[in-house]
Design a protein around this motif. Structure first.
Motif, mmCIF file in Angstrom:
data_model
loop_
_atom_site.group_PDB
_atom_site.id
_atom_site.type_symbol
_atom_site.label_atom_id
_atom_site.label_comp_id
_atom_site.label_asym_id
_atom_site.label_seq_id
_atom_site.Cartn_x
_atom_site.Cartn_y
_atom_site.Cartn_z
ATOM 1 N N VAL A 46 -7.683 8.247 1.645
ATOM 2 C CA VAL A 46 -7.477 7.294 0.554
ATOM 3 C C VAL A 46 -8.452 7.605 -0.578
ATOM 4 N N PHE A 47 -7.910 7.875 -1.757
ATOM 5 C CA PHE A 47 -8.707 8.200 -2.937
ATOM 6 C C PHE A 47 -9.405 6.942 -3.454
ATOM 7 N N VAL A 48 -10.715 7.079 -3.786
ATOM 8 C CA VAL A 48 -11.494 5.945 -4.284
ATOM 9 C C VAL A 48 -12.226 6.348 -5.557
ATOM 10 N N LYS A 49 -11.987 5.599 -6.641
ATOM 11 C CA LYS A 49 -12.704 5.847 -7.895
ATOM 12 C C LYS A 49 -14.170 5.481 -7.737
ATOM 13 N N LYS A 50 -15.011 6.109 -8.543
ATOM 14 C CA LYS A 50 -16.445 5.868 -8.437
ATOM 15 C C LYS A 50 -16.793 4.399 -8.651
ATOM 16 N N SER A 51 -16.061 3.740 -9.505
ATOM 17 C CA SER A 51 -16.321 2.329 -9.793
ATOM 18 C C SER A 51 -15.993 1.411 -8.619
ATOM 19 N N ASP A 52 -15.281 1.970 -7.613
ATOM 20 C CA ASP A 52 -14.867 1.154 -6.462
ATOM 21 C C ASP A 52 -15.586 1.535 -5.174
ATOM 22 N N TRP A 53 -16.728 2.224 -5.287
ATOM 23 C CA TRP A 53 -17.447 2.674 -4.095
ATOM 24 C C TRP A 53 -18.205 1.562 -3.368
ATOM 25 N N LYS A 54 -18.662 0.556 -4.113
ATOM 26 C CA LYS A 54 -19.452 -0.539 -3.564
ATOM 27 C C LYS A 54 -20.722 -0.029 -2.859
ATOM 28 N N ASN A 55 -21.380 0.938 -3.488
ATOM 29 C CA ASN A 55 -22.647 1.499 -2.980
ATOM 30 C C ASN A 55 -22.522 2.225 -1.646
ATOM 31 N N ALA A 56 -21.330 2.607 -1.283
ATOM 32 C CA ALA A 56 -21.149 3.367 -0.041
ATOM 33 C C ALA A 56 -21.681 4.779 -0.208
ATOM 34 N N GLU A 57 -22.186 5.335 0.888
ATOM 35 C CA GLU A 57 -22.707 6.690 0.911
ATOM 36 C C GLU A 57 -21.891 7.529 1.888
ATOM 37 N N THR A 58 -21.980 8.836 1.735
ATOM 38 C CA THR A 58 -21.252 9.738 2.628
ATOM 39 C C THR A 58 -21.628 9.481 4.095
ATOM 40 N N GLY A 59 -20.616 9.363 4.919
ATOM 41 C CA GLY A 59 -20.830 9.132 6.343
ATOM 42 C C GLY A 59 -20.785 7.676 6.750
ATOM 43 N N ASP A 60 -20.803 6.762 5.783
ATOM 44 C CA ASP A 60 -20.738 5.338 6.098
ATOM 45 C C ASP A 60 -19.353 4.971 6.638
ATOM 46 N N LYS A 61 -19.320 4.018 7.551
ATOM 47 C CA LYS A 61 -18.051 3.454 8.018
ATOM 48 C C LYS A 61 -17.707 2.289 7.098
ATOM 49 N N VAL A 62 -16.503 2.341 6.522
ATOM 50 C CA VAL A 62 -16.146 1.364 5.491
ATOM 51 C C VAL A 62 -14.733 0.825 5.715
ATOM 52 N N VAL A 63 -14.431 -0.252 5.001
ATOM 53 C CA VAL A 63 -13.070 -0.772 4.908
ATOM 54 C C VAL A 63 -12.589 -0.520 3.490
ATOM 55 N N VAL A 64 -11.451 0.140 3.353
ATOM 56 C CA VAL A 64 -10.887 0.398 2.029
ATOM 57 C C VAL A 64 -9.586 -0.381 1.897
ATOM 58 N N GLN A 65 -9.491 -1.154 0.842
ATOM 59 C CA GLN A 65 -8.272 -1.913 0.557
ATOM 60 C C GLN A 65 -7.331 -1.051 -0.268
ATOM 61 N N ILE A 66 -6.077 -0.955 0.160
ATOM 62 C CA ILE A 66 -5.092 -0.141 -0.555
ATOM 63 C C ILE A 66 -4.688 -0.846 -1.851
ATOM 64 N N THR A 67 -4.901 -0.180 -2.961
ATOM 65 C CA THR A 67 -4.475 -0.734 -4.251
ATOM 66 C C THR A 67 -3.205 -0.062 -4.759
ATOM 67 N N LYS A 68 -2.938 1.134 -4.231
ATOM 68 C CA LYS A 68 -1.723 1.838 -4.611
ATOM 69 C C LYS A 68 -1.300 2.720 -3.444
ATOM 70 N N TYR A 69 -0.048 2.580 -3.051
ATOM 71 C CA TYR A 69 0.450 3.314 -1.894
ATOM 72 C C TYR A 69 0.910 4.714 -2.302
ATOM 73 N N PRO A 70 0.930 5.655 -1.324
ATOM 74 C CA PRO A 70 1.307 7.038 -1.642
ATOM 75 C C PRO A 70 2.745 7.129 -2.127
ATOM 76 N N GLU A 71 2.969 8.082 -3.036
ATOM 77 C CA GLU A 71 4.321 8.309 -3.525
ATOM 78 C C GLU A 71 4.484 9.762 -3.928
ATOM 79 N N GLU A 72 5.511 10.396 -3.370
ATOM 80 C CA GLU A 72 5.890 11.773 -3.693
ATOM 81 C C GLU A 72 4.690 12.724 -3.767
ATOM 82 N N GLY A 73 3.926 12.779 -2.697
ATOM 83 C CA GLY A 73 2.822 13.733 -2.622
ATOM 84 C C GLY A 73 1.480 13.164 -3.004
ATOM 85 N N ASN A 74 1.443 12.070 -3.748
ATOM 86 C CA ASN A 74 0.175 11.459 -4.114
ATOM 87 C C ASN A 74 -0.382 10.650 -2.936
#
Length: 704
Positions: A148-176
């Protein structure tokens, strides 16, 4: 990893600017619909839920049709190749166009035509970030290749390796890929217990309670432990209508680590030679008001969940470990059943009543077992006031077990894993938990109490929640019959109406054999799963017509609701209006509790597999002895004495080319005629332990 991120980002951003017209047409919250050519309009379509496999393909489980009963063909899952998923995610409700060609003339295949609704709104995973973007890699392998792609503004101070919950704001479509925002940081990278916390959250369970639930728990748990500052006795109004048993010798027997003690026992030898067994259960319903915040949350949770070193309680600790727990040396409100039992194990009379008890001793399984098995003098001296009672308990438990045995009750003797973690959450030992005499005593007493309660209220024809275990399906019994034939065991009689005594005798026959656990496992898998229901349809595994769960209201909602019903009957019965209301509540509790139980069992298995795999990751290259516990087309599974299971892949056997003989549950070498079959003892070497996928690979150890 960085190359993967850059490549993914480049492809993702290039697709974002494509086809703006399509985006304008797609309204917020409306799932993307993949349009197909008109040539498919006349083809058969089916709606169902998609379950994806980590290898990239999936299956759609058809929704039941209300118009007409489905044929067996129409009930079968529909195979969806990876190329035909068309952007659908795990859990989506989809429409499938069926292929005209069927695979093996049995299973159905199809192409996902459109996504009707998305089943997932948030995903638990591991966060990976770059300077300008990041993505969440799902922990659930049903979402393989669905970062799931996350914009920098939506990181909520998460760091690499952290276990997180990501809320889907846009579902995949045609390869995206899907897009989302981080809403919760479950645990930081390397945090002790973070892996289990992530699994708990992945199953949408919570160890904490909503504030309104905690507030109610605090309000009702005013009675403190005796000896504590501010101790309050049970109020006079709470004693009304209750039998005072505080002068009786009543004890609890539980595991050393248990804190939610919801059952206590007492015993007397009567002058006629019979036993008077008392089973006293915490009166949880006294503190959990019907339809209050705690009751609604308990119904939602359905059960407590026990995960190696963590517990997800059904009720707040103020109740489960506090006012409701039958702790030693304090007065507690209980619901009791007193049963006079003769020398054959028959309950000749019984009484059900509200009570007050004062536990004389908080006993643990090992101490009681040592007194009975090893004649431990120091423990016998320490508990001399109840030692004779413990001997009587052992006598009665033996009688009750013999009674169950004669009627054909199935007594599966599986080894259960006991996993020890260090302070860093790393598994340091995996051993088998002992099932000793004291455990068996409590088991027998709870079984007879549950059976007696169920029969009593069945004949009263009041709303109730029963524990139901249906007889096995004939086709599964036919498969089991063919399976045990390979061990020289014959099942006589009609498998369409098999009696549990026949299966019970098989369990005795394989007792102590190398293939005992294998036969136990296959037999259990041939059974249907037990569930809760308002209809009393019997318990096949126990060989009884009447059965319920009455003895654990702290950790099971069905027990809690039937306590509520029992007390209303004791206090004068219910009106016709109340009867209808209770029936509706019992029906809802049965359904939700059955689902919650299955959900909890899945999580418990996942956590156990996680820690077992992690444990074996520290033993790569080591050799162990085990027993072949399963045969598949691609290899055979070997179970070690500590219950850990791994796969020996057939391609790893270099000494011959082996043929798979499904009907005989074995592999046989073409040149050497060497056989690997269920129950064989083998020596293996640990090759790999993939913690992320919870997979362990073994290889046959070289003979010296």
């Amino acid at each position: 990893m960085l190359f993967k991120m850059k490549l993914w980002y480049t492809e993702h951003m290039s697709k974002i600017i494509m086809d703006k017209k399509k985006k304008e047409k797609q309204k917020s919250g409306v799932p993307f619909i993949k349009r197909r050519s008109s040539s498919h309009k006349k083809e058969e379509t089916v709606q169902g839920i998609l379950l994806k496999n980590k290898k990239g393909f999936g299956f759609v489980t058809p929704e039941p049709s209300e118009e007409s009963p489905e044929s067996e063909k129409e009930k079968q899952d529909i195979f969806i190749a990876g190329k035909n998923l068309n952007g659908a995610m795990n859990g989506d409700l989809v429409s499938v166009v069926l292929s005209a060609k069927e695979k093996d003339n049995r299973s159905r295949e199809g192409v996902i035509d459109k996504i009707i609704s998305h089943g997932v709104k948030e995903i638990v995973g591991t966060f990976e970030k770059n300077k300008r973007f990041g993505f969440v890699v799902p922990d659930d392998k049903h979402f393989t290749n669905e970062d799931v792609f996350v914009k920098k503004s939506d990181w909520k101070n998460a760091e690499t390796g952290d276990k997180v919950v990501v809320q889907i704001t846009k579902y995949p479509e045609e390869g995206n890929n899907a897009e989302g925002k981080i809403t919760e940081i479950i645990s930081r990278f390397g945090e002790t217990g973070g892996d289990i916390k992530a699994l708990i959250r992945q199953y949408n369970l919570f160890q904490t309670f909503p504030s309104r639930v905690n507030a109610e728990a605090k309000a009702v748990s005013k009675v403190k432990q005796q000896g504590e500052e501010g101790f309050e006795a049970i109020r006079e109004e709470e004693r009304k209508g209750r039998t005072d048993l505080r002068q009786k010798k009543i004890i609890t027997i539980d595991g050393a680590d248990a804190k939610d003690l919801d059952d206590a026992i007492s015993i007397e030898k009567l002058s006629n030679g019979n036993y008077l067994l008392g089973v006293h259960i915490a009166d949880v319903s006294h503190y959990v008001a019907e339809d209050g915040p705690m009751d609604k949350e308990a119904l939602k949770r359905g059960t407590s969940v026990y995960l190696v070193d963590q517990v997800i309680p059904m009720l707040p600790k103020a109740l489960s470990n506090g006012i409701c727990s039958l702790n030693e040396g304090v007065d507690r409100l209980t619901l009791s059943i007193s049963m006079e039992i003769d020398s054959t194990g028959e309950v000749v009379r019984h009484d059900i009543f509200k009570s007050i008890i004062h536990s004389a001793h908080r006993m643990v399984y090992d101490d009681v077992s040592d007194m009975l098995e090893k004649n431990a003098v120091d423990l016998i001296s320490k508990y001399d006031d109840i030692y004779k009672d413990i001997l009587s308990m052992k006598e009665l438990a033996d009688i009750l077990h013999k009674r169950r045995d004669l009627r054909g009750s199935l007594d599966f003797d599986f080894d259960e894993a006991y996993i020890t973690l260090d302070d860093a959450g790393i598994p340091v030992t995996v051993e088998t938990a002992e099932r000793r005499i004291a455990n068996q005593i409590i088991e027998e007493f709870m079984l007879i109490a549950n059976e007696t309660i169920a029969e009593h209220f069945y004949w009263m024809e009041v709303p109730f929640v029963y524990r139901v275990h249906e007889k096995p399906a004939p086709d599964r019994m036919d498969e089991f019959k063919n399976f045990v034939r390979g061990f020289g065991i014959a099942i006589k009689g009609n498998t369409e109406n098999i009696h549990p005594k026949i299966l019970s005798d098989i369990l005795k026959e394989v007792k102590g054999q190398s293939y005992e656990n294998v036969v136990n496992t296959v037999m259990l898998r041939s059974m249907k799963k037990a569930f809760y229901d308002v209809s009393c349809d019997g318990h096949f595994g126990l060989g009884v017509k009447y059965y319920c769960h009455f003895t654990s209201p702290i950790r099971r909602y069905p027990d809690l609701i039937i306590h509520r019903i029992i007390k209303e009957i004791i206090d004068g019965g219910v009106s016709e209006k109340r009867n209808k209301q209770l029936r509706k509540k019992a029906d809802m509790a049965s359904d939700l509790s059955s689902k919650a139980e299955r959900h909890a069992q899945e999580l418990e298995r996942e956590v156990e597999k996680l820690k077992k795999t992690e444990y074996m990751s520290y033993h790569i290259g080591e050799c162990f002895e085990g027993v072949i516990s399963g045969i598949t087309t691609y290899g055979f599974y070997v179970e070690l004495p500590n219950t850990i299971e791994g796969l020996v892949r057939i391609e790893s056997l270099k000494d011959d080319y082996y043929d798979y003989e499904q009907a005989k549950y074995r592999f046989i070498g073409q040149r050497t005629n060497k056989i690997f079959t269920l129950g064989d003892k083998v020596k293996i070497q640990v090759l790999r332990a993939n913690v992320e996928d919870r997979e362990i690979d073994f290889a046959m150890a070289e003979e010296k």
